[in-house]
Design a protein around this motif. Structure first.
Motif, PDB file in Angstrom:
ATOM      1  N   ILE A 150      13.925   9.981  -0.476  1.00  0.00           N
ATOM      2  CA  ILE A 150      12.249  10.588  -0.326  1.00  0.00           C
ATOM      3  C   ILE A 150      11.425   9.592  -1.345  1.00  0.00           C
ATOM      4  O   ILE A 150      10.424   9.223  -0.840  1.00  0.00           O
ATOM      5  CB  ILE A 150      12.187  11.891  -0.877  1.00  0.00           C
ATOM      6  N   ALA A 151      12.097   9.262  -2.430  1.00  0.00           N
ATOM      7  CA  ALA A 151      11.351   8.565  -3.206  1.00  0.00           C
ATOM      8  C   ALA A 151      11.086   7.030  -2.809  1.00  0.00           C
ATOM      9  O   ALA A 151       9.924   6.345  -2.853  1.00  0.00           O
ATOM     10  CB  ALA A 151      11.997   8.292  -4.709  1.00  0.00           C
ATOM     11  N   GLU A 153      10.939   6.406   0.470  1.00  0.00           N
ATOM     12  CA  GLU A 153       9.886   6.344   1.660  1.00  0.00           C
ATOM     13  C   GLU A 153       8.645   6.441   0.897  1.00  0.00           C
ATOM     14  O   GLU A 153       7.654   5.719   1.582  1.00  0.00           O
ATOM     15  CB  GLU A 153      10.255   7.827   2.610  1.00  0.00           C
ATOM     16  N   LYS A 154       8.127   7.246   0.076  1.00  0.00           N
ATOM     17  CA  LYS A 154       7.141   7.577  -0.606  1.00  0.00           C
ATOM     18  C   LYS A 154       6.344   6.396  -1.173  1.00  0.00           C
ATOM     19  O   LYS A 154       5.351   6.104  -1.079  1.00  0.00           O
ATOM     20  CB  LYS A 154       6.915   8.663  -1.359  1.00  0.00           C
ATOM     21  N   SER A 156       6.584   3.271  -0.423  1.00  0.00           N
ATOM     22  CA  SER A 156       5.971   2.359   0.408  1.00  0.00           C
ATOM     23  C   SER A 156       4.740   2.755   1.358  1.00  0.00           C
ATOM     24  O   SER A 156       4.279   2.060   2.061  1.00  0.00           O
ATOM     25  CB  SER A 156       7.231   1.944   1.419  1.00  0.00           C
ATOM     26  N   GLU A 157       4.313   4.021   1.072  1.00  0.00           N
ATOM     27  CA  GLU A 157       3.106   4.609   1.518  1.00  0.00           C
ATOM     28  C   GLU A 157       1.880   4.641   0.495  1.00  0.00           C
ATOM     29  O   GLU A 157       1.797   5.221  -0.354  1.00  0.00           O
ATOM     30  CB  GLU A 157       3.353   6.075   1.988  1.00  0.00           C
ATOM     31  N   TYR A 160      -0.064   7.689  -0.157  1.00  0.00           N
ATOM     32  CA  TYR A 160       0.561   8.778  -0.987  1.00  0.00           C
ATOM     33  C   TYR A 160       0.136   8.234  -2.422  1.00  0.00           C
ATOM     34  O   TYR A 160       0.132   9.189  -3.472  1.00  0.00           O
ATOM     35  CB  TYR A 160       1.913   8.757  -0.695  1.00  0.00           C
ATOM     36  N   LEU A 161       0.516   6.933  -2.748  1.00  0.00           N
ATOM     37  CA  LEU A 161       0.469   6.456  -4.010  1.00  0.00           C
ATOM     38  C   LEU A 161      -0.977   6.532  -4.747  1.00  0.00           C
ATOM     39  O   LEU A 161      -1.153   6.912  -5.675  1.00  0.00           O
ATOM     40  CB  LEU A 161       0.791   4.925  -4.197  1.00  0.00           C
ATOM     41  N   THR A 174       4.800   1.412 -10.246  1.00  0.00           N
ATOM     42  CA  THR A 174       4.670   1.983  -8.884  1.00  0.00           C
ATOM     43  C   THR A 174       5.106   0.759  -7.977  1.00  0.00           C
ATOM     44  O   THR A 174       5.186   0.957  -6.732  1.00  0.00           O
ATOM     45  CB  THR A 174       3.219   2.417  -8.361  1.00  0.00           C
TER      46      THR A 174
END
Length: 196
Positions: A150-151, A153-154, A156-157, A160-161, A174
């Motif tokens: 999950i980390a 995947e997130k 790279s978005e 989301y960041l 980050t």
């Protein structure tokens, strides 16, 4: 020639995103005619799926190199595998969001490949850690691997960041590789035996 085309397309997709790269630009960069390009690939979509297959092969190959010649220290082995994943995610940072919008089925395939590789190799290394005594028997390895996925995947978005409050994000890097290393260290602390 076919491999040169795939390599060039991959580089351009990573740099600019899939939707912003045309077959004309790939042909121009390679110094070949568009006809030559279409002799090898029936279209941009066919080329994209070849690029995705090559990315999977490269990613698995990088992890297998570590598994075949592991560092002596188990924690270094985990960090080496993580480093490969961090580099891979970092390389995909322009590519994935664009792919999600313009070619959802290709995006899903690439994410599936990433998850399959991380799961299979992640479970292997965690089982090895249990066997060597570096990971507690009965530790929640599956949960730790899920949190790591999950980390990965997130991170790279970008959307989301951007939604993460500044007060929270100021406490960690980050960028994919250092972020995932921090996540791994946090998870590893929860998995290792109490006497270590």
């Amino acid at each position: 020639m076919k491999n040169r085309i795939i390599q060039e397309a991959k580089e351009q997709y990573m740099k600019f995103g899939y939707g912003k790269v045309t077959m004309d630009e790939i042909a121009l960069e390679l110094g070949i005619s568009k006809k030559t390009l279409y002799n090898h690939f029936e279209g941009k979509e066919a080329l994209l799926f070849e690029v995705i297959n090559q990315l999977k092969t490269e990613f698995e190959g990088d992890i297998q190199k570590i598994e075949n010649n592991p560092p002596e220290d188990f924690k270094q082995e985990i960090e080496s595998v993580l480093s490969v994943l961090g580099n891979w995610i970092s390389r995909l940072s322009n590519f994935l969001p664009d792919l999600k919008r313009s070619m959802p089925q290709a995006y899903e395939l690439l994410v599936k490949y990433r998850n399959d590789v991380v799961l299979s190799h992640g479970m292997t290394i965690l089982k090895k850690g249990e066997h060597l005594g570096y990971v507690r028997d009965g530790a929640k390895s599956n949960l730790a691997l899920f949190v790591f996925l999950i980390a990965a995947e997130k991170i790279s978005e970008s959307k989301y960041l951007q939604a993460v409050p500044n007060e929270m994000a100021s406490g960690f890097d980050t960028q994919p590789q250092p972020f995932l290393k921090s996540v791994l260290e946090l998870l590893y602390e929860g998995l290792k035996p109490e006497n270590q």
